[in-house]
Design an enzyme around this catalytic site. Structure first.
Site, PDB file in Angstrom:
ATOM      1  N   LYS A  80       0.859  -1.189   0.000  1.00 18.97           N
ATOM      2  CA  LYS A  80       0.000   0.000   0.000  1.00 18.97           C
ATOM      3  C   LYS A  80       0.892   1.235   0.000  1.00 18.97           C
ATOM      4  O   LYS A  80       1.939   1.235   0.656  1.00 18.97           O
ATOM      5  CB  LYS A  80      -0.871   0.007   1.274  1.00 18.97           C
TER       6      LYS A  80
ATOM      7  N   GLU B   8      -7.606  12.363  12.622  1.00 18.81           N
ATOM      8  CA  GLU B   8      -6.705  11.255  12.956  1.00 18.81           C
ATOM      9  C   GLU B   8      -5.734  11.641  14.067  1.00 18.81           C
ATOM     10  O   GLU B   8      -4.870  12.499  13.896  1.00 18.81           O
ATOM     11  CB  GLU B   8      -5.929  10.839  11.691  1.00 18.81           C
TER      12      GLU B   8
ATOM     13  N   GLU C 189      -6.905  -1.857   3.297  1.00 20.35           N
ATOM     14  CA  GLU C 189      -6.158  -0.629   3.585  1.00 20.35           C
ATOM     15  C   GLU C 189      -6.138  -0.353   5.080  1.00 20.35           C
ATOM     16  O   GLU C 189      -5.129   0.038   5.656  1.00 20.35           O
ATOM     17  CB  GLU C 189      -6.922   0.536   2.943  1.00 20.35           C
TER      18      GLU C 189
ATOM     19  N   GLU D 196     -11.655  11.428  -4.418  1.00 17.82           N
ATOM     20  CA  GLU D 196     -11.520  11.335  -2.953  1.00 17.82           C
ATOM     21  C   GLU D 196     -10.623  12.456  -2.425  1.00 17.82           C
ATOM     22  O   GLU D 196     -10.907  13.052  -1.380  1.00 17.82           O
ATOM     23  CB  GLU D 196     -10.942   9.968  -2.575  1.00 17.82           C
TER      24      GLU D 196
HETATM   25  C1  LIG Z   1      -3.867  11.082   3.567  1.00 18.75           C
HETATM   26  C2  LIG Z   1      -5.061  11.495   3.990  1.00 18.75           C
HETATM   27  O1  LIG Z   1      -5.926  10.698   4.643  1.00 18.75           O
HETATM   28  C3  LIG Z   1      -5.565   9.409   5.036  1.00 18.75           C
HETATM   29  C4  LIG Z   1      -5.983   8.408   4.042  1.00 18.75           C
HETATM   30  C5  LIG Z   1      -7.214   7.804   4.126  1.00 18.75           C
HETATM   31  C6  LIG Z   1      -7.687   6.881   3.022  1.00 18.75           C
HETATM   32  O2  LIG Z   1      -6.995   6.758   2.027  1.00 18.75           O
HETATM   33  O3  LIG Z   1      -8.764   6.293   3.136  1.00 18.75           O
HETATM   34  C7  LIG Z   1      -8.047   8.016   5.232  1.00 18.75           C
HETATM   35  C8  LIG Z   1      -7.627   8.767   6.277  1.00 18.75           C
HETATM   36  C9  LIG Z   1      -6.237   9.209   6.375  1.00 18.75           C
HETATM   37  O4  LIG Z   1      -5.498   8.274   7.081  1.00 18.75           O
HETATM   38  C10 LIG Z   1      -5.500  12.918   3.831  1.00 18.75           C
HETATM   39  O5  LIG Z   1      -6.568  13.268   4.311  1.00 18.75           O
HETATM   40  O6  LIG Z   1      -4.762  13.711   3.235  1.00 18.75           O
END
Ligand SMILES: C=C(O[C@@H]1C=C(C(=O)O)C=C[C@H]1O)C(=O)O
Length: 462
Positions: A216, A261, A305, A447
């Site tokens: 990943k 987070e 993930e 996203e």
């Molecule tokens: C990297 C980011 O988020 C991270 C990636 C995520 C995902 O890919 O699902 C979710 C939350 C975070 O751990 C960000 O918000 O920039």
């Protein structure tokens, strides 16, 4: 303000003098006797009560420095005035920061009449994601801190002097800060990589996963915003705290945001980390979003993930803990813009309390988690450097605060932006996404746009 890079205490003419007194804030009685309401609930604080105290940019109290904040649901800390500032760099940035803080504390004179986490001496910090980044890291010791926790509030003043001064008075220290003015119209431009170019970056990430280089990788992008009027960081912080109440609204040295987070909280031997990974966009329709939450909770791509991220955190905490608790299944965290798979990992620190690692040492051990870097860590970090095409600076790095006993809270600087000290109209916004074999570049771009929404809204005017 002093800027020191090493041996700070030796260069301080006098010890750090710290005084904490109880405060009467709205919803936060100064005397605990008046605190517990009969129904057992705590008085509601407005999420911006603390943020409203921050001085305006350019005011004498602001001291030419960005505001300091770590606030969630009305509790937390705000600070201003830059008494001491330590700049750190490289792979040793966390250790350097901790050493600088300990040296200051070794000579501190402290009178703390409240004795809660966040009272007494407090320093804020923000650190680069990558040890090679010129953004390095910073520890700021403010002149004034106001905190609130579970119905109690306090005021801490820090000076460098020979003796304790008079009891600090909030009205004198704060005055009546004017409300922040709107930044006006905002225009957006490409960051280091264009949106189209970033799809190719993601495609390269997917190829690397399929080739077995990593399991990943988290890939991020930035966009450049220009505000019509200089951005008053307080404007953005108030909007973030109102809009994203389950997140930690932070501001340190111009790095600001509302992160969902929590990298690590360490308090009296108990360690907590909120791990997120696995995301789905919200539609704005509650019924449809509930259906999407169910899809997320069963999506094998997102569960995979998430599993990587949880395992990396639990693994990093284990050497420090006598026991850890890792939930079997994640819960779905509902934010206004996205839904995340989330797990709260907890642990009990092993050994004697005096030998416990500080919260920053724990953050250093945890960083970078699979949630923001990938798995395996080193291979993912190398891949990010090779294909991402930008310096993340302090985005996705630890941001937060710690106190004299080393306890504190460090978030991951996500849903965030960096202001520019040289140009108050310029703001750099960041977002990233976890990439696994089943990822799709167009979906990841969408996203990333959803993850930019909190900061876009925060610096907007409507
Ligand atoms: C990297 C980011 O988020 C991270 C990636 C995520 C995902 O890919 O699902 C979710 C939350 C975070 O751990 C960000 O918000 O920039």
């Amino acid at each position: 303000m002093s800027t020191l890079t090493s041996a700070p205490a030796e260069r301080l003419p006098h010890p750090l003098v710290v005084r904490t007194v109880a405060l009467d804030l709205p919803g936060a009685p100064a005397t605990p006797a008046a605190a517990p309401p009969t129904d057992g609930t705590l008085p509601e604080a407005d999420p911006t009560d603390l943020l409203d105290l921050l001085p305006a940019p350019g005011s004498e109290a602001a001291d030419g420095a960005a505001p300091l904040a770590w606030v969630r649901r009305g509790d937390g800390l705000v600070g201003w005035g830059e008494l001491l500032r330590f700049e750190v760099a490289g792979a040793e940035r966390f250790a350097q920061a901790e050493r600088a803080w300990r040296e200051v504390l070794a000579h501190a004179v402290v009178r703390d009449e409240v004795q809660l986490p966040g009272t007494g001496p407090v320093a804020f910090g923000s650190f680069a994601f990558d040890e090679h980044s010129a953004a390095g890291g910073v520890v700021v010791v403010p002149r004034v801190v106001v905190g609130r926790r579970g119905g109690r509030a306090w005021l801490t003043t820090m000076t460098v002097g020979a003796a304790l001064g008079p009891v600090p008075d909030l009205a004198e220290l704060v005055g009546a800060p004017p409300a922040p003015a709107s930044p006006g119209a905002v225009t957006y431009g490409d960051g280091a990589v264009t949106a189209d170019g970033w799809r190719d970056v993601v495609a390269a990430g997917i190829a690397a996963v399929r080739d077995g280089e990593v399991d990943k990788v988290v890939l991020a992008r930035d966009v450049e915003a220009r505000t019509e009027h200089p951005l008053d960081v307080r404007w953005a912080l108030q909007r973030l705290a109102h809009g994203y109440s389950s997140c930690w609204t932070f501001s340190v040295d111009g790095m600001l945001g509302a992160t969902p987070e929590l990298l690590v909280r360490s308090e009296k031997g108990l360690v907590t980390s909120r791990v997120l990974a696995g995301t789905i966009r919200r539609t704005g329709d509650d019924a449809a979003d509930l259906a999407r939450a169910a899809i997320l909770a069963h999506s094998s791509k997102d569960l995979e993930e998430h599993e990587y991220a949880v395992r990396s955190v639990a693994h990093a905490l284990e050497p420090f803990c006598s026991s850890t608790n890792v939930p079997d299944v994640p819960f779905v965290l509902h934010l206004p813009n996205v839904l995340h798979l989330a797990s709260d990992v907890t642990g009990v620190l092993g050994g004697e309390a005096h030998a416990h690692p500080s919260s920053l040492a724990l953050a250093a051990a945890l960083h970078p988690t699979a949630a923001v870097c990938g798995t395996p860590t080193q291979a993912a970090a190398t891949l990010i450097r090779r294909i991402e095409g930008m310096d993340r600076a302090r985005y996705a790095g630890p941001v937060g605060w710690f106190g004299a006993d080393g306890d504190g809270e460090w978030g991951i600087a996500l849903r965030s932006a960096q202001t520019s000290a040289a140009d108050p109209h310029r703001v750099r916004l960041f977002a990233g996404c976890g990439i696994v074999a089943a990822s799709d570049p167009a979906a990841e771009l969408a996203e990333s746009e959803a993850k930019l929404v909190p900061m876009r809204t925060a610096i907007g005017s409507d």
